[in-house]
Scaffold this motif. Sequence first.
Motif, PDB file in Angstrom:
ATOM      1  N   ASP A 129       0.820  -1.215   0.000  1.00  0.00           N
ATOM      2  CA  ASP A 129       0.000   0.000   0.000  1.00  0.00           C
ATOM      3  C   ASP A 129       0.853   1.263   0.000  1.00  0.00           C
ATOM      4  O   ASP A 129       0.341   2.367   0.181  1.00  0.00           O
ATOM      5  CB  ASP A 129      -0.940   0.005   1.210  1.00  0.00           C
ATOM      6  CG  ASP A 129      -0.192  -0.074   2.538  1.00  0.00           C
ATOM      7  OD1 ASP A 129       1.018  -0.380   2.516  1.00  0.00           O
ATOM      8  OD2 ASP A 129      -0.815   0.163   3.589  1.00  0.00           O
ATOM      9  N   ARG A 130       2.162   1.114  -0.214  1.00  0.00           N
ATOM     10  CA  ARG A 130       3.065   2.264  -0.237  1.00  0.00           C
ATOM     11  C   ARG A 130       3.239   2.774  -1.659  1.00  0.00           C
ATOM     12  O   ARG A 130       3.439   2.001  -2.591  1.00  0.00           O
ATOM     13  CB  ARG A 130       4.439   1.872   0.324  1.00  0.00           C
ATOM     14  CG  ARG A 130       4.458   1.519   1.799  1.00  0.00           C
ATOM     15  CD  ARG A 130       4.427   2.765   2.663  1.00  0.00           C
ATOM     16  NE  ARG A 130       5.540   3.652   2.367  1.00  0.00           N
ATOM     17  CZ  ARG A 130       6.763   3.496   2.884  1.00  0.00           C
ATOM     18  NH1 ARG A 130       7.031   2.484   3.694  1.00  0.00           N
ATOM     19  NH2 ARG A 130       7.723   4.357   2.591  1.00  0.00           N
ATOM     20  N   VAL A 131       3.180   4.098  -1.817  1.00  0.00           N
ATOM     21  CA  VAL A 131       3.407   4.731  -3.112  1.00  0.00           C
ATOM     22  C   VAL A 131       4.405   5.866  -2.914  1.00  0.00           C
ATOM     23  O   VAL A 131       4.276   6.665  -1.990  1.00  0.00           O
ATOM     24  CB  VAL A 131       2.101   5.289  -3.720  1.00  0.00           C
ATOM     25  CG1 VAL A 131       2.397   5.989  -5.044  1.00  0.00           C
ATOM     26  CG2 VAL A 131       1.083   4.180  -3.930  1.00  0.00           C
ATOM     27  N   SER A 132       5.415   5.931  -3.777  1.00  0.00           N
ATOM     28  CA  SER A 132       6.410   6.997  -3.700  1.00  0.00           C
ATOM     29  C   SER A 132       6.715   7.488  -5.108  1.00  0.00           C
ATOM     30  O   SER A 132       6.737   6.701  -6.060  1.00  0.00           O
ATOM     31  CB  SER A 132       7.692   6.489  -3.028  1.00  0.00           C
ATOM     32  OG  SER A 132       8.649   7.524  -2.924  1.00  0.00           O
ATOM     33  N   VAL A 133       6.934   8.790  -5.241  1.00  0.00           N
ATOM     34  CA  VAL A 133       7.236   9.395  -6.536  1.00  0.00           C
ATOM     35  C   VAL A 133       8.668   9.917  -6.514  1.00  0.00           C
ATOM     36  O   VAL A 133       9.110  10.514  -5.533  1.00  0.00           O
ATOM     37  CB  VAL A 133       6.254  10.541  -6.853  1.00  0.00           C
ATOM     38  CG1 VAL A 133       6.615  11.197  -8.181  1.00  0.00           C
ATOM     39  CG2 VAL A 133       4.828  10.023  -6.892  1.00  0.00           C
TER      40      VAL A 133
END
Length: 240
Positions: A129-133
């Motif tokens: 569930d982790r999102v990084s840009v």
Amino acid sequence: MKKIGIMSNPIKDIGLEYTKDVLSFLDKRAEIYLEDEIFHLKKSENIKLLTPDNADTLDFIVILGGDGTILDAYKSLDFTTTPVFGINLGKLGFLTCADKSEWQYYLNLALKGEYIIENRSLLEMKHSDRVSVSLNDVVIFKDNDQDGAINLLVYVNNVLLAEYDADGIIIATPTGSTAYSLSAGGPIISPKSEALLLNPIRPHTLSNRPIVLAPGEKISIMIKRGKATVRCDGKKCMDI
């Protein structure tokens, strides 16, 4: 009158001397927004606080420092789409527009609207569930306590592309091709190109080479053996 933000790295700009010069240069020429760390420099009540909520309303943002400062600034502003005018106070300055000896000339042109906007690609990394840009790269590197290489399976659009025994792997944008990937033997890709770069780190083979992929392709990486750390633009994201 243009709306311009100012952000600065006090480690690169000792005493904020260049920041003060930029503020004086823009005074009465623009509506100024200062980030919280330098808001104490405001000279009038007309100067406002720069936040992620108002960053997209500005014409551009002046950032004083180096490439790392620009990366951190973008993250702190939730990757605003507002153009950035970088003044290089660091070493390389691949992302900056001018150095500390010529910034007045180029900033004056920017105030007149005489500039070209150069778009840069971003990477979106998902894990559970982790999102990084990231603007530069996503790096998967073996854990510090890991003995020997890790084994990586790399899929592109759900098709197995390669299997690596390596210390890690770099997924980079054209912007990031001049960062860690370059020191790991990767090619320099023009920022105007739309591409993704896959670059294994110290692979245990003689045949592996960096691979350039089309933009928008989905890259999936499975760690078959070992433990690793994920870093996004040089900052630790997670352990896997």
